[in-house]
Enzyme design. Structure first.
Site, PDB file in Angstrom:
ATOM      1  N   LYS A  83       0.715  -3.935   1.155  1.00  0.00           N
ATOM      2  CA  LYS A  83      -0.595  -3.563   0.623  1.00  0.00           C
ATOM      3  C   LYS A  83      -0.711  -2.046   0.582  1.00  0.00           C
ATOM      4  O   LYS A  83      -0.459  -1.355   1.571  1.00  0.00           O
ATOM      5  CB  LYS A  83      -1.719  -4.149   1.485  1.00  0.00           C
ATOM      6  CG  LYS A  83      -1.879  -5.649   1.344  1.00  0.00           C
ATOM      7  CD  LYS A  83      -3.011  -6.179   2.186  1.00  0.00           C
ATOM      8  CE  LYS A  83      -4.344  -6.021   1.496  1.00  0.00           C
ATOM      9  NZ  LYS A  83      -5.428  -6.719   2.235  1.00  0.00           N
ATOM     10  N   ILE A  84      -1.128  -1.566  -0.580  1.00  0.00           N
ATOM     11  CA  ILE A  84      -1.274  -0.140  -0.826  1.00  0.00           C
ATOM     12  C   ILE A  84      -2.675   0.114  -1.372  1.00  0.00           C
ATOM     13  O   ILE A  84      -3.103  -0.573  -2.312  1.00  0.00           O
ATOM     14  CB  ILE A  84      -0.241   0.367  -1.860  1.00  0.00           C
ATOM     15  CG1 ILE A  84       1.196   0.012  -1.442  1.00  0.00           C
ATOM     16  CG2 ILE A  84      -0.411   1.859  -2.102  1.00  0.00           C
ATOM     17  CD1 ILE A  84       1.767   0.850  -0.350  1.00  0.00           C
TER      18      ILE A  84
END
Length: 218
Positions: A83-84
């Site tokens: 997750k970014i």
């Protein structure tokens, strides 16, 4: 449509998987903090329980730090999705990670514009936060509907995860909007399963059968 559990609680995940309806898991730093265990340890255990995607979020906020953390998380198991956050640094990290074949889930998405940029950068998933948008008087599900429409129009492979789900009707609305995935808390999953009329119906059937005087298993 697929359902993911939005939790870092291994027992909740185990129960959800046993129901046969959970295809993946999403976590974030807040969820991991609640279970008070090291991130990599939790992610490794979840990946062993869930054959599908398991999202784990980076803590770094600069591109180089995000990429390095992402590599470490991706090395935990083949089903890890990193997750970014949707920032300038995040987009650069997504592009770099896509080039390395590392799956990403761009998070904290609140507009179709952000989702479009994430898809153009090579994101595997984007996560519009429905509930948080609703909290500030916006229509969170409209962001999901618009994003799904844009991705279909242009043939993006990026998948939309309807996130920040607060209640069962959010899940229904996400399904109607064509979202490939909705990620939801375990409590919402249980609300989806239960209905008072189902309970009443079971009790009535058993009561009627009891009048016959034959054991249910006979």
């Amino acid at each position: 449509m697929r359902l993911f559990l939005d939790t870092a609680d291994v027992e909740e995940i185990r129960k959800g998987v046993e129901l046969g309806v959970i295809s993946g898991v999403t976590t974030n730093p807040s969820l991991v903090a609640r279970v008070k265990r090291p991130l990599k340890e939790v992610v490794r255990e979840i990946c062993a329980l869930v054959p599908g995607p398991v999202s784990a979020e980076v803590l770094a906020r600069d591109t180089a730090g995000m990429v390095e953390e992402a590599r470490q998380l991706a090395a935990i198991a083949p089903n890890v999705v990193v997750k970014i956050p949707i920032t300038e640094e995040g987009l650069r990290a997504v592009k770099a990670l896509a080039g390395e074949g590392i799956a990403t889930n761009v998070t904290l998405v609140f507009s179709p514009n952000q989702a479009l940029l994430a898809a153009l950068a090579g994101a595997t998933y984007v996560s519009p936060f429905v509930g948080r948008l609703d909290d500030v008087g916006a229509d969170g599900m409209e962001v999901v509907r618009t994003t799904v429409s844009i991705f279909r129009q242009y043939g993006f492979s990026t998948q939309v995860i309807a996130a920040s789900i607060r209640h069962p009707m959010h899940v229904v609305a996400a399904a109607q909007a064509g979202a490939p995935v909705a990620t939801l808390p375990y409590g919402v999953l249980m609300q989806m399963l239960r209905h008072p009329l189902t309970d009443v119906g079971i009790e009535r059937f058993l009561a009627d059968w009891a009048k016959v005087g034959i054991a249910p298993g006979s």
